[in-house]
Design an enzyme around this catalytic site. Structure first.
Site, PDB file in Angstrom:
ATOM      1  N   CYS A  72       7.113  17.560  42.198  1.00 16.54           N
ATOM      2  CA  CYS A  72       6.416  18.838  42.142  1.00 16.54           C
ATOM      3  C   CYS A  72       5.792  18.970  40.751  1.00 16.54           C
ATOM      4  O   CYS A  72       6.516  19.095  39.748  1.00 16.54           O
ATOM      5  CB  CYS A  72       7.416  19.964  42.392  1.00 16.54           C
ATOM      6  SG  CYS A  72       6.710  21.605  42.211  1.00 16.54           S
ATOM      7  N   CYS A 183      -1.144  18.349  42.936  1.00 11.05           N
ATOM      8  CA  CYS A 183      -0.082  19.070  43.641  1.00 11.05           C
ATOM      9  C   CYS A 183       0.321  18.124  44.752  1.00 11.05           C
ATOM     10  O   CYS A 183      -0.551  17.598  45.470  1.00 11.05           O
ATOM     11  CB  CYS A 183      -0.600  20.393  44.203  1.00 11.05           C
ATOM     12  SG  CYS A 183       0.562  21.174  45.349  1.00 11.05           S
TER      13      CYS A 183
HETATM   14  N1  DGL Z   1       4.082  20.684  45.567  1.00 10.50           N
HETATM   15  C1  DGL Z   1       4.118  21.445  44.381  1.00 10.50           C
HETATM   16  C2  DGL Z   1       3.356  20.775  43.243  1.00 10.50           C
HETATM   17  O1  DGL Z   1       3.185  19.563  43.217  1.00 10.50           O
HETATM   18  C3  DGL Z   1       3.745  22.907  44.426  1.00 10.50           C
HETATM   19  C4  DGL Z   1       3.876  23.719  45.640  1.00 10.50           C
HETATM   20  C5  DGL Z   1       4.283  25.175  45.415  1.00 10.50           C
HETATM   21  O2  DGL Z   1       3.486  25.970  44.874  1.00 10.50           O
HETATM   22  O3  DGL Z   1       5.401  25.463  45.736  1.00 10.50           O
HETATM   23  O4  DGL Z   1       2.938  21.433  42.321  1.00 10.50           O
END
Ligand code: DGL
Length: 264
Positions: A72, A183
């Site tokens: 993340c 993301c």
């Molecule tokens: N998948 C997460 C990232 O790479 C973010 C998703 C969310 O906002 O929860 O930043």
């Protein structure tokens, strides 16, 4: 036997999982989704840091982990030093692929698509200052796109015109030749994201961190001497076990045979 945990707020961890399992199928995998507190992209920093610490502490109490992939960008851009100080296992962080994007770009104009939190992080600015000083970076932060990726994995219909609207600042700049998907949710929408600039005669190369993370896990597995698992177990741990049926089907397709509740 080695256990690799891949942790995200939601389905983004699965894009990283797909990359790493293709290269390292011999490990046991825990897919950890903090779906109860999703999305992370709109959380204040202190709250997010405390939450991630709580989830990883719980994980550490119940599972013997060799490697944690913080899949993340929103979390990695603030929590990596704390996690590395607190826990004994190795931590691989997924952060925006600014450096390879700057190396790939010939026009020196790159797009950065991430959560609103990631585009605003000083960590991201530092990456740009260190590795892309010769580039103009067009930043777009979107929580809506994160939600669309979740919906796709749940098997829901998508209104793709929304993606065109979100990408407007990228589409408006004809010189952008690399678009960083910063993301982990966004590789799940690679086709849909790629289609929108194409409609306007633009084809920026879409770049995510999946391959680099898989390379890192391969080299870490070698340097740590991680033994292959006999069972190659795949378990999904969710902080809210009220999960849509379409998503359960997706998890099964990806090889997850068990879904467990992770109580925080
Ligand atoms: N998948 C997460 C990232 O790479 C973010 C998703 C969310 O906002 O929860 O930043």
């Amino acid at each position: 036997m080695a256990v690799v945990a891949i942790y995200d707020s939601g389905v983004g961890g699965l894009s990283i999982y797909q990359n790493v399992v293709a290269r390292c199928p011999e490990h046991d995998y825990l897919f950890v989704s903090d779906n109860q507190q999703f999305p992370y992209g709109s959380k204040p920093e202190a709250e997010l840091l405390a939450r991630v610490q709580a989830v990883v502490t719980r994980l550490d109490q119940h599972h013997c982990i060799d490697v944690l992939i913080m899949a993340c960008n929103t979390a990695s851009t603030i929590v990596l030093p704390t996690l590395r100080e607190t826990f004994d296992f190795q931590v691989i962080g997924v952060v925006p692929a600014i450096k390879p994007a700057a190396e790939l770009s010939t026009t020196k104009r790159i797009g950065l698509l991430a959560t609103p939190a990631t585009v605003a992080r000083p960590y991201t600015d530092r990456l740009i200052a260190e590795f892309a000083l010769d580039c103009h970076v067009v930043k777009v932060g979107s929580s809506e796109l994160v939600l669309l990726a979740e919906h796709k994995l749940f098997g829901r219909e998508l209104d793709e015109s929304i993606i065109g609207t979100i990408l407007k600042p990228i589409i408006a700049d004809p010189a952008i030749d690399v678009l960083v998907l910063a993301c982990t949710h966004f590789p799940m929408l690679k086709v849909e994201i790629g289609t929108q600039p194409k409609k306007h005669g633009r084809q920026p190369r879409l770049l995510d961190s999946g391959e680099a993370i898989a390379n890192r896990l391969v080299s870490l597995s070698q340097s740590l001497g991680l033994e292959p698992s006999k069972s190659a177990t795949r378990v999904a741990l969710m902080t809210d076990n009220n999960v849509e049926l379409g998503f359960v089907t997706q998890l099964e397709r990806m090889g997850f045979s068990e879904l467990q509740h992770l109580t925080i």
